[in-house]
Design a protein around this motif. Sequence first.
Motif, short mmCIF file in Angstrom:
data_model
loop_
_atom_site.label_atom_id
_atom_site.label_comp_id
_atom_site.label_asym_id
_atom_site.label_seq_id
_atom_site.Cartn_x
_atom_site.Cartn_y
_atom_site.Cartn_z
N LEU A 1 0.36 -1.17 0.12
CA LEU A 1 -0.16 -0.15 -0.07
C LEU A 1 1.41 1.71 0.33
N ILE A 2 1.13 2.48 -0.85
CA ILE A 2 1.40 3.13 -0.68
C ILE A 2 0.27 4.39 -0.23
N VAL A 3 0.00 5.32 0.24
CA VAL A 3 -0.79 5.85 0.94
C VAL A 3 -0.07 7.70 0.93
N THR A 4 -1.09 8.81 0.09
CA THR A 4 -0.36 9.87 -0.43
C THR A 4 -1.98 10.56 -0.73
N GLY A 5 -1.88 11.92 -1.25
CA GLY A 5 -3.10 12.91 -0.68
C GLY A 5 -2.23 13.67 -2.49
N ASP A 6 -3.01 14.53 -2.94
CA ASP A 6 -2.36 15.98 -3.46
C ASP A 6 -1.27 16.43 -2.62
N ALA A 7 -0.31 16.91 -3.33
CA ALA A 7 0.88 17.62 -3.19
C ALA A 7 2.18 16.58 -3.17
N VAL A 8 1.95 15.43 -3.24
CA VAL A 8 3.02 14.52 -2.94
C VAL A 8 4.24 14.37 -4.30
N THR B 1 -9.24 10.53 -0.48
CA THR B 1 -10.79 10.18 -2.06
C THR B 1 -10.10 9.52 -2.51
N LYS B 2 -10.76 8.41 -3.42
CA LYS B 2 -10.36 8.22 -4.82
C LYS B 2 -10.28 9.26 -5.84
N LYS B 3 -9.53 9.75 -6.02
CA LYS B 3 -8.76 10.66 -7.36
C LYS B 3 -7.90 10.76 -8.54
N LYS B 4 -8.41 11.49 -8.94
CA LYS B 4 -6.81 12.09 -10.18
C LYS B 4 -6.37 13.03 -8.60
N LEU B 5 -4.47 12.53 -8.27
CA LEU B 5 -3.73 13.17 -7.73
C LEU B 5 -2.54 14.59 -8.12
N GLN B 6 -2.69 15.53 -8.16
CA GLN B 6 -1.22 16.57 -8.22
C GLN B 6 -0.90 15.64 -7.88
N THR B 7 1.09 15.71 -8.55
CA THR B 7 1.99 15.54 -8.15
C THR B 7 2.37 16.76 -8.01
N VAL B 8 3.57 17.31 -7.16
CA VAL B 8 5.02 18.23 -7.50
C VAL B 8 6.40 17.58 -6.85
N ALA C 1 9.69 5.32 5.01
CA ALA C 1 9.22 6.41 4.82
C ALA C 1 9.97 7.19 5.08
N ILE C 2 9.76 7.58 3.43
CA ILE C 2 10.99 8.84 2.73
C ILE C 2 10.60 10.55 3.48
N CYS C 3 11.28 11.01 2.75
CA CYS C 3 10.80 12.74 3.63
C CYS C 3 10.73 13.31 4.35
N HIS C 4 8.94 14.07 4.10
CA HIS C 4 8.63 14.83 4.67
C HIS C 4 6.92 13.43 5.47
N ALA C 5 7.58 12.51 5.34
CA ALA C 5 6.90 11.83 5.49
C ALA C 5 6.51 11.32 6.95
N VAL C 6 7.48 11.13 7.72
CA VAL C 6 7.69 11.18 9.53
C VAL C 6 6.51 12.19 10.40
N LEU C 7 6.07 13.16 9.45
CA LEU C 7 5.13 14.24 9.34
C LEU C 7 3.51 13.16 9.73
N VAL C 8 3.29 12.18 9.08
CA VAL C 8 2.20 11.16 9.13
C VAL C 8 2.72 10.46 10.64
N LEU C 9 3.29 9.60 10.53
CA LEU C 9 3.87 8.82 11.90
C LEU C 9 3.65 9.39 13.08
N ALA C 10 4.54 11.23 12.98
CA ALA C 10 4.20 11.97 14.31
C ALA C 10 2.74 12.19 14.82
N ALA C 11 1.40 12.02 13.80
CA ALA C 11 0.39 11.86 14.14
C ALA C 11 -0.79 10.79 14.72
N PRO D 1 5.19 8.41 0.92
CA PRO D 1 6.31 9.85 0.21
C PRO D 1 5.60 11.00 1.16
N GLY D 2 6.78 11.64 0.65
CA GLY D 2 6.87 12.80 1.11
C GLY D 2 6.11 13.57 0.56
#
Length: 187
Positions: free
Chosen positions: A6-13, A38-45, A113-123, A83-84
Motif C-alpha cells: 500500500l502506498i498512502v498519499t494525496g495531492d502535493a506528493v 478520496t479516490k481521485k486524480k492526484l496532483q503531484t509536485v 517512510a521518506i522525506c516528510h512522511a514522518v509527519l504522518v508518523l507523528a500523528a 512518500p513525502g
Amino acid sequence: MAKKVLIVTGDAVEALEVYYPYYRLLEAGVEAVIASPTKKKLQTVIHDFVGWDTYTESKGYMLESHTSFAEVDPTDYDGLIIPGGRAPEYIRLDSNLQNIVAHFFEAEKPVGAICHAVLVLAALKNKAYFEGTTMTAYTACRPDVEGLGATYAEDTLHVEANLVSGHAWPDLPGFMREFLKLLESSK
C-alpha cells in the motif's frame, strides 16, 4: 502468492517519491496500490534543491489513486510506503490513515517512510513504536523525528527493525532496495 504493498498519499506528493516506488514495486512483481483520502486524480509536485535555502516546488504529473483510505483493509497488505512532499501534512489528519499506519507497526510489517512522511508518523497516537529507535527524514523534519522519541540519523538512509527511512528523493535507489529486502524476508 505475490506480495501487495500500500502506498498512502494525496495531492502535493513529491512526484519522484510516489512514482519511483510504485513502478519499482511493479517491476519486482509486487502489487502496488495507491490510496488517498478520496479516490481521485492526484496532483503531484516536483521539489528541487536549486539555489534556495529550502527546496523549490513546481507542478508535477497527475496520478490516479486506486482507492480511498476509508476503503483500505490494512490486513490485505504486506507492506506500506509513505512518500513525502506536502501531502503528509494534511493526509495525517485522516483517522482512517492513522489506523492503517498503526496496523503496519503493530503487525511489524515493512514500512518505508521518506522525506516528510514522518509527519504522518507523528500523528499516530502511539509513539511507543518509535521511542528509543533511530530514523531519518528530510532535514527540516528533524524536530518531528525527535518528537516521536526517536534519534535523528544524519545519514540519508536508515533501516531499523521494520522501518526504512530516507532523507529525500535522491535516496530512492537505496530506499527501495532496502524496502524490498524487508518485504522479501517478511512472512
